[in-house]
Write an enzyme that holds these catalytic residues in place. Structure first.
Site, mmCIF file in Angstrom:
data_model
loop_
_atom_site.group_PDB
_atom_site.id
_atom_site.type_symbol
_atom_site.label_atom_id
_atom_site.label_comp_id
_atom_site.label_asym_id
_atom_site.label_seq_id
_atom_site.Cartn_x
_atom_site.Cartn_y
_atom_site.Cartn_z
ATOM 1 N N ASP A 213 0.846 -1.193 0.000
ATOM 2 C CA ASP A 213 0.000 0.000 0.000
ATOM 3 C C ASP A 213 0.884 1.247 0.000
ATOM 4 O O ASP A 213 1.663 1.461 0.931
ATOM 5 C CB ASP A 213 -0.894 0.017 1.249
ATOM 6 C CG ASP A 213 -1.826 1.215 1.231
ATOM 7 O OD1 ASP A 213 -2.788 1.184 0.439
ATOM 8 O OD2 ASP A 213 -1.577 2.192 1.958
ATOM 9 N N HIS B 2 -7.396 9.747 -2.123
ATOM 10 C CA HIS B 2 -6.911 9.576 -0.748
ATOM 11 C C HIS B 2 -7.899 10.120 0.300
ATOM 12 O O HIS B 2 -8.116 9.501 1.340
ATOM 13 C CB HIS B 2 -5.550 10.276 -0.609
ATOM 14 C CG HIS B 2 -4.674 9.721 0.455
ATOM 15 N ND1 HIS B 2 -3.310 9.660 0.336
ATOM 16 C CD2 HIS B 2 -4.950 9.199 1.676
ATOM 17 C CE1 HIS B 2 -2.795 9.131 1.434
ATOM 18 N NE2 HIS B 2 -3.766 8.843 2.262
ATOM 19 N N TYR C 64 3.207 9.956 0.867
ATOM 20 C CA TYR C 64 4.138 9.334 1.819
ATOM 21 C C TYR C 64 5.597 9.680 1.482
ATOM 22 O O TYR C 64 6.497 9.446 2.290
ATOM 23 C CB TYR C 64 3.947 7.808 1.884
ATOM 24 C CG TYR C 64 2.558 7.361 2.313
ATOM 25 C CD1 TYR C 64 1.678 8.253 2.935
ATOM 26 C CD2 TYR C 64 2.124 6.059 2.098
ATOM 27 C CE1 TYR C 64 0.397 7.851 3.305
ATOM 28 C CE2 TYR C 64 0.852 5.649 2.475
ATOM 29 C CZ TYR C 64 -0.009 6.551 3.078
ATOM 30 O OH TYR C 64 -1.275 6.139 3.442
ATOM 31 N N LYS D 101 -2.311 6.241 -4.051
ATOM 32 C CA LYS D 101 -3.427 7.164 -3.780
ATOM 33 C C LYS D 101 -3.130 8.548 -4.320
ATOM 34 O O LYS D 101 -1.997 9.040 -4.217
ATOM 35 C CB LYS D 101 -3.679 7.252 -2.265
ATOM 36 C CG LYS D 101 -3.754 5.901 -1.591
ATOM 37 C CD LYS D 101 -4.094 5.980 -0.121
ATOM 38 C CE LYS D 101 -3.760 4.670 0.570
ATOM 39 N NZ LYS D 101 -2.365 4.587 1.063
HETATM 40 P P1 NDP Z 1 -0.320 0.681 11.925
HETATM 41 O O1 NDP Z 1 -1.570 0.540 12.699
HETATM 42 O O2 NDP Z 1 -0.009 -0.269 10.845
HETATM 43 O O3 NDP Z 1 0.864 0.729 12.978
HETATM 44 C C1 NDP Z 1 2.185 0.940 12.583
HETATM 45 C C2 NDP Z 1 3.040 1.010 13.844
HETATM 46 O O4 NDP Z 1 3.005 -0.254 14.520
HETATM 47 C C3 NDP Z 1 4.490 1.295 13.535
HETATM 48 O O5 NDP Z 1 4.979 2.140 14.568
HETATM 49 C C4 NDP Z 1 5.154 -0.071 13.583
HETATM 50 O O6 NDP Z 1 6.505 0.056 13.987
HETATM 51 C C5 NDP Z 1 4.328 -0.773 14.654
HETATM 52 N N1 NDP Z 1 4.238 -2.232 14.438
HETATM 53 C C6 NDP Z 1 4.131 -2.914 13.266
HETATM 54 N N2 NDP Z 1 4.019 -4.233 13.475
HETATM 55 C C7 NDP Z 1 4.056 -4.416 14.812
HETATM 56 C C8 NDP Z 1 3.980 -5.551 15.650
HETATM 57 N N3 NDP Z 1 3.848 -6.779 15.139
HETATM 58 N N4 NDP Z 1 4.049 -5.352 16.989
HETATM 59 C C9 NDP Z 1 4.179 -4.113 17.512
HETATM 60 N N5 NDP Z 1 4.257 -2.988 16.775
HETATM 61 C C10 NDP Z 1 4.177 -3.134 15.429
HETATM 62 O O7 NDP Z 1 -0.285 2.195 11.412
HETATM 63 P P2 NDP Z 1 -0.399 3.018 10.089
HETATM 64 O O8 NDP Z 1 -1.103 4.256 10.473
HETATM 65 O O9 NDP Z 1 0.918 3.097 9.433
HETATM 66 O O10 NDP Z 1 -1.410 2.188 9.158
HETATM 67 C C11 NDP Z 1 -0.996 1.169 8.275
HETATM 68 C C12 NDP Z 1 -1.001 1.630 6.834
HETATM 69 O O11 NDP Z 1 -2.305 2.051 6.439
HETATM 70 C C13 NDP Z 1 -0.152 2.875 6.549
HETATM 71 O O12 NDP Z 1 1.223 2.610 6.587
HETATM 72 C C14 NDP Z 1 -0.701 3.285 5.217
HETATM 73 O O13 NDP Z 1 -0.179 2.462 4.194
HETATM 74 C C15 NDP Z 1 -2.203 3.062 5.442
HETATM 75 N N6 NDP Z 1 -2.874 4.277 5.941
HETATM 76 C C16 NDP Z 1 -3.760 4.905 5.091
HETATM 77 C C17 NDP Z 1 -4.392 6.055 5.469
HETATM 78 C C18 NDP Z 1 -5.339 6.701 4.523
HETATM 79 O O14 NDP Z 1 -5.700 7.876 4.752
HETATM 80 N N7 NDP Z 1 -5.767 6.026 3.497
HETATM 81 C C19 NDP Z 1 -4.172 6.677 6.788
HETATM 82 C C20 NDP Z 1 -3.295 5.891 7.641
HETATM 83 C C21 NDP Z 1 -2.689 4.748 7.216
HETATM 84 P P3 NDP Z 1 7.742 -0.665 13.174
HETATM 85 O O15 NDP Z 1 7.734 -0.124 11.789
HETATM 86 O O16 NDP Z 1 8.926 -0.230 13.960
HETATM 87 O O17 NDP Z 1 7.487 -2.149 13.248
#
Ligand code: NDP
Length: 316
Positions: free
Chosen positions: A43, A110, A48, A77
């Site tokens: 995604d 988006h 980004y 997006k």
């Molecule tokens: P997430 O809910 O996916 O959380 C990401 C965080 O969780 C990071 O800090 C990551 O750290 C940590 N993490 C990942 N895996 C684990 C695990 N197994 N245990 C503990 N911590 C973990 O957040 P996002 O807001 O990034 O949402 C995911 C994706 O959704 C985005 O990256 C994007 O692609 C999309 N998105 C779309 C939006 C929209 O407006 N359409 C808005 C927000 C998000 P680390 O990297 O250090 O593992």
């Protein structure tokens, strides 16, 4: 690998890699690690700021024969400053060029919000273009032509409420095929999910782990934690898996796609293995009972003084 199906029969891998806040210098390796772990769905989004690095990783993977293009599912997006049809076509071209691809599998509007070309975060009231001046239905026409040209195999939206989806559907020639929205046990969005299912719109759950990185400056100090929630931790203990895996299994079992972000090799693999976890109906019920209205991405940055947009417009 688990899949969902679009109405034309093509498939989207249910679990994908999120890339928001995946830092330049890290996202290349994250994409390689993800594909090596079995992910086939990535995604992305122009905003980004890391699509060119993702493109490097994809090209490396495709050239090395690790994966075939037709087995990958790449989403991007359209950012809010390119909602005018001409600008939207140029934005898609730039994304394709950055990702080094001939086509996207899915292209999404988006947000249902238009801003001026040079608007920069944090937004001020004068950065916006009102929905009367530039309705998203105009942008949708451009999206439809992208699908017809084959540059985007599927088209959809993100952050669309039921009222905004209804507005879009009323004027659409081609239906949106996906709505990507925030979704997790603190924001299960049952009504929106049912509406989308009834209209053959698939749903992708974003921020499924609670988007825990505070570096974006958008976080409330008192925000709740999904990963530290007692019920979620209890189920993880019972199943001998991690809280993150419980959250991802919940999303998969409900029938949404889900796109956890990680740049950590171990957590990328851990998240992928959530596909092997099965929650009992009792565990699903316990998670359902957590439902509330907490948004980690609350959209308040779209409503500074003087903005023509409100949270009521956004979330319905
Ligand atoms: P997430 O809910 O996916 O959380 C990401 C965080 O969780 C990071 O800090 C990551 O750290 C940590 N993490 C990942 N895996 C684990 C695990 N197994 N245990 C503990 N911590 C973990 O957040 P996002 O807001 O990034 O949402 C995911 C994706 O959704 C985005 O990256 C994007 O692609 C999309 N998105 C779309 C939006 C929209 O407006 N359409 C808005 C927000 C998000 P680390 O990297 O250090 O593992």
């Amino acid at each position: 690998m688990k899949y969902l199906q679009f109405t034309d029969g093509t498939k989207i891998p249910q679990l994908g890699l999120g890339t928001w806040k995946s830092a330049p210098g890290e996202v290349y390796q994250a994409v390689i690690d993800a594909v090596n772990a079995g992910y086939r769905h990535i995604d992305c989004a122009a905003i980004y700021g890391n699509e060119s690095e993702i493109g490097e990783a994809l090209t490396h993977l495709l050239k090395s024969g690790s994966v075939k293009r037709e087995d990958l599912f790449i989403t991007s997006k359209l950012w809010n400053n390119a909602h005018q049809p001409d600008a939207a076509h140029l934005a898609l071209k730039k994304t394709l060029s950055d990702l080094q691809l001939d086509y996207l599998d899915l292209y999404l509007i988006h947000w249902p919000i238009s801003i001026k070309v040079d608007a920069g975060f944090p937004f001020t009231g004068s950065d916006f273009i009102s929905p009367e001046e530039l309705p998203f239905t105009v942008t949708w026409k451009a999206m439809e032509s992208m699908k017809k040209s084959g540059l985007a195999r599927h088209i959809g939206v993100s952050n669309f409420s039921i009222p905004n989806l209804n507005k879009l559907i009323r004027s659409a020639e081609l239906m949106p095929e996906m709505n990507q929205v925030e979704m997790h046990p603190f924001l299960a969005q049952k009504e929106l999910f049912h509406f989308c299912s009834d209209h053959d719109i698939l749903v992708t759950a974003y921020s499924p782990l609670g988007s825990s990185d505070r570096s974006s400056g958008m976080k409330a100090d008192d925000e709740p934690s999904l990963l530290q929630n007692e019920v979620i931790q209890g189920i993880a203990g019972d199943l001998d898996c991690s809280p993150a895996q419980v959250l991802l299994a919940w999303a998969l079992q409900r029938g949404t796609a889900v796109i956890p972000k990680s740049t950590n090799k171990g957590r990328i693999a851990e998240n992928f293995r959530a596909q092997d976890i099965s929650l009992s109906s009792d565990q699903m019920k316990k998670l359902e009972a957590l439902d509330g209205t907490y948004r980690f991405v609350n959209g308040k940055f779209w409503t500074p003084q003087g903005s023509p947009y409100t949270l009521e417009y956004l979330w319905g």
